[in-house]
Write a protein that holds these residues in place. Structure first.
Motif, PDB file in Angstrom:
ATOM      1  N   GLU A 163       0.828  -1.215   0.000  1.00 24.76           N
ATOM      2  CA  GLU A 163       0.000   0.000   0.000  1.00 24.76           C
ATOM      3  C   GLU A 163       0.864   1.267   0.000  1.00 24.76           C
ATOM      4  O   GLU A 163       0.409   2.343  -0.390  1.00 24.76           O
ATOM      5  CB  GLU A 163      -0.997   0.002   1.171  1.00 24.76           C
ATOM      6  N   VAL A 194      -2.878  -1.823   5.788  1.00 19.70           N
ATOM      7  CA  VAL A 194      -3.696  -0.775   6.408  1.00 19.70           C
ATOM      8  C   VAL A 194      -4.835  -0.389   5.460  1.00 19.70           C
ATOM      9  O   VAL A 194      -4.678  -0.418   4.246  1.00 19.70           O
ATOM     10  CB  VAL A 194      -2.879   0.480   6.802  1.00 19.70           C
ATOM     11  N   GLU A 197      -6.137   4.385   4.493  1.00 16.66           N
ATOM     12  CA  GLU A 197      -5.044   5.281   4.880  1.00 16.66           C
ATOM     13  C   GLU A 197      -4.496   5.969   3.636  1.00 16.66           C
ATOM     14  O   GLU A 197      -4.296   5.329   2.609  1.00 16.66           O
ATOM     15  CB  GLU A 197      -3.916   4.483   5.558  1.00 16.66           C
ATOM     16  N   TYR A 200       1.178   8.335   6.119  1.00 17.08           N
ATOM     17  CA  TYR A 200       1.708   8.135   7.468  1.00 17.08           C
ATOM     18  C   TYR A 200       2.926   9.029   7.582  1.00 17.08           C
ATOM     19  O   TYR A 200       3.585   9.336   6.591  1.00 17.08           O
ATOM     20  CB  TYR A 200       2.039   6.664   7.758  1.00 17.08           C
ATOM     21  N   CYS A 209       0.175   6.744   1.023  1.00 17.80           N
ATOM     22  CA  CYS A 209      -0.321   5.389   1.145  1.00 17.80           C
ATOM     23  C   CYS A 209      -1.534   5.265   0.232  1.00 17.80           C
ATOM     24  O   CYS A 209      -2.343   6.193   0.137  1.00 17.80           O
ATOM     25  CB  CYS A 209      -0.716   5.141   2.597  1.00 17.80           C
ATOM     26  N   ARG A 211      -5.062   4.336  -0.615  1.00 12.37           N
ATOM     27  CA  ARG A 211      -6.272   4.122   0.175  1.00 12.37           C
ATOM     28  C   ARG A 211      -6.974   2.854  -0.317  1.00 12.37           C
ATOM     29  O   ARG A 211      -7.426   2.796  -1.458  1.00 12.37           O
ATOM     30  CB  ARG A 211      -7.191   5.339   0.017  1.00 12.37           C
ATOM     31  N   TYR A 236      -8.912   0.546  13.692  1.00  9.46           N
ATOM     32  CA  TYR A 236      -7.902   1.364  14.375  1.00  9.46           C
ATOM     33  C   TYR A 236      -8.582   2.659  14.777  1.00  9.46           C
ATOM     34  O   TYR A 236      -8.872   3.517  13.944  1.00  9.46           O
ATOM     35  CB  TYR A 236      -6.715   1.633  13.444  1.00  9.46           C
ATOM     36  N   THR A 243      -1.121   9.269  11.242  1.00 13.24           N
ATOM     37  CA  THR A 243      -1.733   8.515  10.148  1.00 13.24           C
ATOM     38  C   THR A 243      -3.241   8.689  10.154  1.00 13.24           C
ATOM     39  O   THR A 243      -3.830   8.984  11.202  1.00 13.24           O
ATOM     40  CB  THR A 243      -1.409   6.999  10.283  1.00 13.24           C
ATOM     41  N   CYS A 245      -5.122   6.124   9.092  1.00 14.36           N
ATOM     42  CA  CYS A 245      -5.528   4.715   8.996  1.00 14.36           C
ATOM     43  C   CYS A 245      -6.798   4.458   9.817  1.00 14.36           C
ATOM     44  O   CYS A 245      -6.913   4.920  10.945  1.00 14.36           O
ATOM     45  CB  CYS A 245      -4.360   3.882   9.517  1.00 14.36           C
ATOM     46  N   VAL A 248      -6.891  -2.259  10.083  1.00 14.69           N
ATOM     47  CA  VAL A 248      -5.819  -3.077   9.534  1.00 14.69           C
ATOM     48  C   VAL A 248      -6.397  -4.440   9.136  1.00 14.69           C
ATOM     49  O   VAL A 248      -7.090  -5.081   9.945  1.00 14.69           O
ATOM     50  CB  VAL A 248      -4.673  -3.275  10.561  1.00 14.69           C
TER      51      VAL A 248
END
Length: 255
Positions: A163, A194, A197, A200, A209, A211, A236, A243, A245, A248
């Motif tokens: 990712e 993740v 996200e 990060y 990252c 998505r 999360y 982040t 995120c 996970v």
């Protein structure tokens, strides 16, 4: 999107480890993120059939947490990463050199999940012995380890890698097909990815990252020639400025 070259030039493995992999300090978020992933990996590597001769870790970064449960079930491990300084940082720990990151609290946590906290030194030794090669890889290439060709492994594990390496969904799907070639038919793919996200950050740097949602990852895995055996999301919910995120995904699939 953060290109590979930016990682090569400016990703700082020591700062990354300090930010996300210290077990006992005030950064609550890091601990929740890490302990959830350790629990998921513990569960996955307890499943039937997740054992064999060779395990390949794709996009290992400078970390070993993803090998702590796995090392009990495979004879040898090959670790792959794009970024030179990540591989150097990992090798520093493997050779037990001064200044290497202290993974002991994390190793102890996994030993506790396995029922014997006191086995931590033995487990550390096991990882050090079983990692036979640390090689450069590029998941966007048809042969990720080219010019080296590896014999197909019994299992590949890839945690928090694709990712960050893939700028869009087609690239992600193609990267999965590429790393899928590293595993033999009947072998397994283990992923920790993740979800939702887009970035990060640590050490005053921000990395992109891709998505992703659960169904997209599963579809990409199946399109790469795998059958999903287990797919679970841990939300999360920690408010964490490092982040965005939202969860996970831990997934196991069989080729």
């Amino acid at each position: 999107f953060t290109e590979a070259e930016v990682y090569q030039q400016s990703f700082n493995p020591q700062a990354y480890l300090k930010e996300f992999y210290r077990m006992s300090d005030s950064t609550e978020g890091a601990n929740v993120f890490l302990t959830q992933n350790l629990k998921s990996l513990h569960k996955i590597f307890s499943l039937d059939g997740l054992r064999g001769g060779t395990l390949i870790d794709v996009g290992c970064g400078p970390t070993i947490y993803q090998l702590l449960s796995a090392c009990e079930h495979f004879q040898e491990i090959i670790a792959l990463d794009y970024t030179d300084q990540n591989r150097q940082e990992l090798e520093k720990w493997l050779r037990n050199e001064e200044g290497a990151f202290d993974w002991v609290p994390v190793v102890k946590y996994v030993c506790e999940l396995e029922g014997d906290r006191e086995k931590w030194a033995e487990k550390q030794e096991k990882v050090r012995k079983k990692v036979k090669q640390v090689l450069k890889c590029d998941v966007t290439k048809a042969n990720p380890t080219g010019p080296v060709s590896l014999p197909p492994a019994d299992c590949i594990v890839s945690t928090l890698c694709l990712e960050a390496a893939c700028k869009d969904l087609p690239t992600f799907c193609s990267a999965l097909r590429n790393i899928g070639t590293l595993v033999k038919p009947g072998g397994h793919l283990v992923m920790v990815t993740v979800l939702s996200e887009t970035y990060y950050g640590f050490n005053q740097q921000v990395f992109s990252c891709l998505r992703l949602e659960k169904h997209e990852v599963e579809a990409a895995v199946e399109a790469a020639g795998f059958e999903v055996r287990l797919s679970e999301v841990q939300p999360y919910t920690v408010s964490d400025e490092r982040t965005d995120c939202k969860g996970v995904l831990a997934l196991v699939a069989r080729k």
